[in-house]
Each structure stands twice: as C-alpha cells, then as structure tokens.
Design a protein around this motif. Structure first.
Motif, mmCIF file in Angstrom:
data_model
loop_
_atom_site.group_PDB
_atom_site.id
_atom_site.type_symbol
_atom_site.label_atom_id
_atom_site.label_comp_id
_atom_site.label_asym_id
_atom_site.label_seq_id
_atom_site.Cartn_x
_atom_site.Cartn_y
_atom_site.Cartn_z
ATOM 1 N N GLY A 1 0.713 -1.128 -0.005
ATOM 2 C CA GLY A 1 0.085 -0.030 -0.174
ATOM 3 C C GLY A 1 0.936 1.313 -0.119
ATOM 4 N N PHE A 2 0.222 2.447 0.600
ATOM 5 C CA PHE A 2 0.827 3.692 0.651
ATOM 6 C C PHE A 2 1.247 4.048 2.115
ATOM 7 N N TYR B 1 -2.967 5.603 -13.552
ATOM 8 C CA TYR B 1 -2.970 4.969 -12.399
ATOM 9 C C TYR B 1 -4.406 4.572 -12.074
ATOM 10 N N ILE C 1 -7.802 2.099 -11.658
ATOM 11 C CA ILE C 1 -7.892 0.673 -11.127
ATOM 12 C C ILE C 1 -7.777 -0.320 -12.230
ATOM 13 N N ASP D 1 -3.715 -2.011 2.538
ATOM 14 C CA ASP D 1 -4.086 -0.602 2.149
ATOM 15 C C ASP D 1 -4.275 -0.620 0.689
ATOM 16 N N TRP D 2 -3.762 0.322 -0.059
ATOM 17 C CA TRP D 2 -4.085 0.470 -1.349
ATOM 18 C C TRP D 2 -4.036 -0.815 -2.138
ATOM 19 N N PRO E 1 -7.394 -2.778 -2.197
ATOM 20 C CA PRO E 1 -8.520 -2.668 -3.224
ATOM 21 C C PRO E 1 -8.059 -3.253 -4.709
ATOM 22 N N VAL F 1 -8.139 -2.452 4.390
ATOM 23 C CA VAL F 1 -9.211 -2.029 3.526
ATOM 24 C C VAL F 1 -10.108 -3.033 3.223
ATOM 25 N N TRP G 1 -7.607 12.475 1.543
ATOM 26 C CA TRP G 1 -7.757 12.110 -0.221
ATOM 27 C C TRP G 1 -7.746 13.434 -0.578
ATOM 28 N N TRP H 1 -2.315 7.672 -7.439
ATOM 29 C CA TRP H 1 -3.438 6.493 -7.260
ATOM 30 C C TRP H 1 -4.755 7.307 -6.701
ATOM 31 N N TYR H 2 -4.431 8.160 -5.812
ATOM 32 C CA TYR H 2 -5.649 8.658 -5.016
ATOM 33 C C TYR H 2 -6.207 9.922 -6.155
ATOM 34 N N LEU I 1 -9.487 8.575 -7.738
ATOM 35 C CA LEU I 1 -10.416 7.789 -6.972
ATOM 36 C C LEU I 1 -11.857 7.951 -7.389
#
Length: 334
Positions: free
Chosen positions: A30-31, A72, A74, A99-100, A103, A124, A148, A233-234, A237
C-alpha cells in the motif's frame, strides 16, 4: 532466499521480489510502502509451500512511474496484476493486498475471477461502490480537509513529503500504528491545508519494535523518485468510481479473507465499520468472519506478522485442500 528481478507488464517495467515454489501468491503493498512491507511474510509463505511474488507496484520503488495521472486507474492496477501472473508463467494466483494493495486485490477478484484462486485483504475492506464519488463524499463530510482531498491537489503533498523523505515515512508509519494511539482513540485523518499533513504528526524518538532503522533505509531508498506516482493513485478515486459503474452492487465471489486492526484508521472511515460488520452476510466468498487483531494499527502485516502469517497460511492451505490438492499444485478451489 528472496531474489529480485524486473518483468515487463502492460508496457511498463515492474520490480519484483520472489521466493518459493508452488501455487503463486502475489502480495500487493500500500501507501507509502513497497515490496518490503511484506518481508516478514515472504519467507513464511514460501516455507509453507507457495511461490511468493511481491512487486513494487506502478509508481513505486524501482518500478516504472508513468507521467500521466490517467495511467493509475484501477483498470491499470488490476491489469498489472493479471499481466504479472501471466508473465510469471501462471494462469491463476492467490492475490493478497494491504492498504491500497487491498482494493487492487479485491478488484482483481471482482473483475477477473477467472485468474484468482483466492483473495485476501488487509485493512481496507472489499469494494462496495457507494452512491457518490469518493472525493465528493469526503469533501462534503469534512469540508475538504480529509487527506484524500489534500492528496488530490497536484504537486502539493508531493512537495511536502519529498522535503525530507525519511522523516515523512517515519512520521507516517508511526502515526498510523497502534503505538501512536495507546488509548485506542482513532482520529480521522484530517489535514490543515495551510500547514500540511506532516506538521500534526508526531515524530517518535523511539521507533516501534516492528519498525527498524534498516526498514526505514529500504523504504526511504524506494521513494528516491518522489511521491507523485504513489499519490496519483488517489487522484483517480473519482475516476475509478466512474469506471466501475458496470460492477455496481457486484460482489467478490472467490474464496476470501479479510483482516484488520482494532486501532486502524481505515475501518474508522465513515461507513467502513458497517460494511465490515455485514461482510459475513453480503460477501459470499468469505471463508470466515473478518479477523480483528487487538492492539493493531494500520500496518497490519508489519505490526502483527505472526498472526497475519498464520491466518494467510491457513487460508491458502484450506483453499488448496478444498480443491483436492496440496501446496505445489496450483489447483483452482472453485
């Protein structure tokens, strides 16, 4: 022994760490982390009879960092996992994320169940698409102060975090760990837009026992290219919410495991705990109720490696036995 190499996937180069022989297990970090966040799991899972591969995902470490924010989504991240499995000479794999990475793992199982033997997520919970875009939702609830929304501002968090990479990572890792909340109180991750996020984070004089200076050395080196790739990545969203509209109300059906800490800030996000409590009834692939680790913060597999390793090995071997096979065969448990 862990070995390292690069593989070409979907037009980019990914760095991977790997060990073991048997059914493939892909570990997704994750981040703000790297493959190294799994260093306490790789050997244990390999010793249990699995081939373990932990990549630096796109935008991280020595893997490629595409320039375009649009690179980036999904779909790109899931595509990397599917492509990696194929590049490693396999048709199917177990996918585990924190974490990331969770997902990404959940969506790999949701979008491509044909390549997933089983899926596990740490911190998550599984994706249940909300009624509104995530950034819009947090903007409305917290007036733009949710982290975020701060990360979504081009160049802002990038510059703050890169000013002193080691201090940034030390603060991040400590502030989201159980050590930072001995009372068990969990605060929402809100940012003062004038001061930035790091200003409010404690910089520990003594590291938690699960985090060493050597760990920080490895992680600091992995962010030598900066934080922009990871923050992108964020910045997808809301775009991800739009892209996944065809899977609205779809659920993960592959064998699944979910683990989280009782002091983790993510399950405390608005609406998350309700989803977690309802998982046994709304997620058909869940092989057991969610595992809640006491006195555990956000860095699940690092803070509580023994419990996480035991749960993952039990899950993986149970899936293999259900398929009428043992570790080393890579059979499909469906």
């Amino acid at each position: 022994m862990v070995t390292h190499r690069f593989v070409d996937v979907n037009g980019i180069r990914l760095h991977i760490a790997e060990q073991g022989v048997g059914p493939l297990v892909v570990l997704l970090h994750g981040f703000p982390e790297s493959w190294h966040s799994w260093h306490r799991q790789i050997g244990a899972l390999a010793d249990a009879g699995f081939r373990v591969v932990a990549p630096d995902q796109r935008g991280y470490g020595t893997s490629d960092h595409p320039d375009d924010v649009d690179a980036y989504t999904i779909f790109h991240l899931v595509g990397d996992v599917v492509g990696l499995i194929r590049e490693l000479g396999e048709e199917k794999a177990y996918v585990v994320g924190h974490d990331w990475g969770a997902p990404v793992a959940w969506h790999t199982a949701l979008l491509r169940p044909d390549v997933v033997l089983g899926v596990a997520g740490l911190s998550v919970p599984p994706p249940f698409r909300g009624k509104r875009r995530p950034m819009e939702t947090m903007q409305a609830i917290f007036g733009g102060r949710f982290y975020w929304n701060y990360f979504d501002q081009p160049g802002v968090a990038d510059a703050e975090f890169a000013r002193d990479t080691r201090t940034t990572l030390r603060k991040f890792l400590y502030s989201a760990s159980a050590a930072a909340s001995p009372s068990g109180e969990i605060m929402q991750p809100l940012v003062n837009p004038e001061k930035g996020w790091l200003a409010a984070m404690e910089d520990p004089e003594v590291l938690p026992e699960w985090l060493t200076e050597d760990d920080l050395d490895v992680l600091t080196e992995s962010f030598a290219k900066g934080f922009t790739g990871a923050l992108n990545w964020y910045r997808n969203l809301d775009r991800n919410w739009d892209l996944t509209a065809p899977w609205d109300k779809a659920v993960v059906t592959r064998p699944a495991l979910y683990i989280f800490g009782d002091r983790d800030l993510v399950p405390a996000f608005p609406g998350s705990r309700d989803v977690i409590d309802r998982l046994p009834t709304i997620m058909p692939g869940l092989t057991r109720p969610p595992i809640e680790l006491t006195d555990c913060g956000h860095w699940t597999q690092q803070e509580r490696p023994a419990e996480v390793n035991a749960a993952l090995i039990e899950f993986l071997t149970t899936c293999e036995r259900a398929a009428g096979a043992g570790p080393g065969t890579g059979s499909d448990p469906s």
